[in-house]
Design a protein around this motif. Sequence first.
Motif, PDB file in Angstrom:
ATOM      1  N   ASP A  63       0.845  -1.193   0.000  1.00 15.77           N
ATOM      2  CA  ASP A  63       0.000   0.000   0.000  1.00 15.77           C
ATOM      3  C   ASP A  63       0.883   1.247   0.000  1.00 15.77           C
ATOM      4  OD1 ASP A  63      -1.470   2.297   1.134  1.00 15.77           O
ATOM      5  OD2 ASP A  63      -3.111   0.847   1.362  1.00 15.77           O
ATOM      6  N   ILE A  64       0.882   1.972  -1.112  1.00 19.62           N
ATOM      7  CA  ILE A  64       1.753   3.139  -1.258  1.00 19.62           C
ATOM      8  C   ILE A  64       1.406   4.242  -0.260  1.00 19.62           C
ATOM      9  CG2 ILE A  64       0.362   4.254  -3.057  1.00 19.62           C
ATOM     10  CD1 ILE A  64       4.209   4.273  -2.819  1.00 19.62           C
ATOM     11  N   ARG A  65       0.120   4.436   0.034  1.00 18.17           N
ATOM     12  CA  ARG A  65      -0.263   5.489   0.975  1.00 18.17           C
ATOM     13  C   ARG A  65       0.298   5.200   2.369  1.00 18.17           C
ATOM     14  NH1 ARG A  65      -4.102   4.518  -2.514  1.00 18.17           N
ATOM     15  NH2 ARG A  65      -5.024   6.194  -3.721  1.00 18.17           N
ATOM     16  N   THR A  68       4.161   5.490   2.343  1.00 16.12           N
ATOM     17  CA  THR A  68       4.609   6.881   2.299  1.00 16.12           C
ATOM     18  C   THR A  68       4.413   7.543   3.651  1.00 16.12           C
ATOM     19  OG1 THR A  68       4.068   7.024  -0.054  1.00 16.12           O
ATOM     20  CG2 THR A  68       4.310   9.108   1.134  1.00 16.12           C
ATOM     21  N   ILE A  99      10.100   6.051  -6.267  1.00 10.42           N
ATOM     22  CA  ILE A  99       8.931   5.177  -6.375  1.00 10.42           C
ATOM     23  C   ILE A  99       9.224   4.090  -7.402  1.00 10.42           C
ATOM     24  CG2 ILE A  99       6.500   5.039  -7.014  1.00 10.42           C
ATOM     25  CD1 ILE A  99       6.149   7.888  -6.216  1.00 10.42           C
ATOM     26  N   ARG A 104       1.372   3.386 -11.187  1.00  9.77           N
ATOM     27  CA  ARG A 104       0.463   2.827 -10.188  1.00  9.77           C
ATOM     28  C   ARG A 104       0.440   3.658  -8.906  1.00  9.77           C
ATOM     29  NH1 ARG A 104       2.810  -2.428  -7.909  1.00  9.77           N
ATOM     30  NH2 ARG A 104       3.972  -0.892  -6.722  1.00  9.77           N
ATOM     31  N   ASP A 105       1.595   4.196  -8.502  1.00 11.15           N
ATOM     32  CA  ASP A 105       1.737   4.704  -7.135  1.00 11.15           C
ATOM     33  C   ASP A 105       1.902   6.204  -6.950  1.00 11.15           C
ATOM     34  OD1 ASP A 105       1.468   2.155  -6.086  1.00 11.15           O
ATOM     35  OD2 ASP A 105       3.620   1.755  -6.167  1.00 11.15           O
ATOM     36  N   TYR A 106       2.125   6.957  -8.022  1.00 13.33           N
ATOM     37  CA  TYR A 106       2.380   8.387  -7.835  1.00 13.33           C
ATOM     38  C   TYR A 106       1.211   9.092  -7.141  1.00 13.33           C
ATOM     39  CZ  TYR A 106       3.431  13.264  -8.606  1.00 13.33           C
ATOM     40  OH  TYR A 106       3.673  14.600  -8.406  1.00 13.33           O
ATOM     41  N   GLY A 108      -1.194   7.930  -5.169  1.00 18.65           N
ATOM     42  CA  GLY A 108      -1.315   7.532  -3.768  1.00 18.65           C
ATOM     43  C   GLY A 108      -0.215   8.108  -2.900  1.00 18.65           C
ATOM     44  N   MET A 109       1.016   8.118  -3.415  1.00 20.71           N
ATOM     45  CA  MET A 109       2.126   8.736  -2.678  1.00 20.71           C
ATOM     46  C   MET A 109       1.818  10.205  -2.438  1.00 20.71           C
ATOM     47  SD  MET A 109       4.802  11.066  -3.043  1.00 20.71           S
ATOM     48  CE  MET A 109       4.935  11.228  -4.805  1.00 20.71           C
ATOM     49  N   ILE A 140       8.244   0.044  -1.785  1.00 19.90           N
ATOM     50  CA  ILE A 140       7.817   0.621  -3.064  1.00 19.90           C
ATOM     51  C   ILE A 140       8.011   2.132  -3.075  1.00 19.90           C
ATOM     52  CG2 ILE A 140       6.282  -1.243  -3.771  1.00 19.90           C
ATOM     53  CD1 ILE A 140       3.924   0.337  -2.627  1.00 19.90           C
TER      54      ILE A 140
END
Length: 151
Positions: A63-65, A68, A99, A104-106, A108-109, A140
């Motif tokens: 989970d990126i959130r 981070t 990242i 996929r993750d920008y 959420g980060m 991640i």
Amino acid sequence: MSLNGTAYVAQPDAPEPLFHYPQARLAPETPHRVLYVSGIACNRPDGTWPGVSENKNGILSLDIREQTAAALDNIDTIIKSATGGKASVKNLIEATVYIVDMGRDYVGMNEAWNEVFPTRAVAPARATIGVKQLPDPRMIVEIKGSAVVQL
């Protein structure tokens, strides 16, 4: 002025975009020191990995959130420890975010970033870089930065 100096934006009247960071920061004019924080991920000294879970088949869910938020919390702990509680993550003047999967993750980060730094007036200058991999497959996102502190 924020703890980390003054934000600079070439067109300050332009609407604030979805990402909350200025184009540059000017360090405070008071006597200060710079604390350089190494690349920090979500893993904790107690061996836990916020934002990482494994199912019964050994497949990781990342989970990126959460990762981070945990990395920024870890940086906050490091800065507070290094300064005897006189500074925090809010003293970061610049940061680099690495990242593994930008597509996929920008977003959420960035959402987790914006929780800690709600406006570009208080956020550090930032670069976000997509990388092939980080030192552990559970990672991640990794964040490094420099904080202006008074000791």
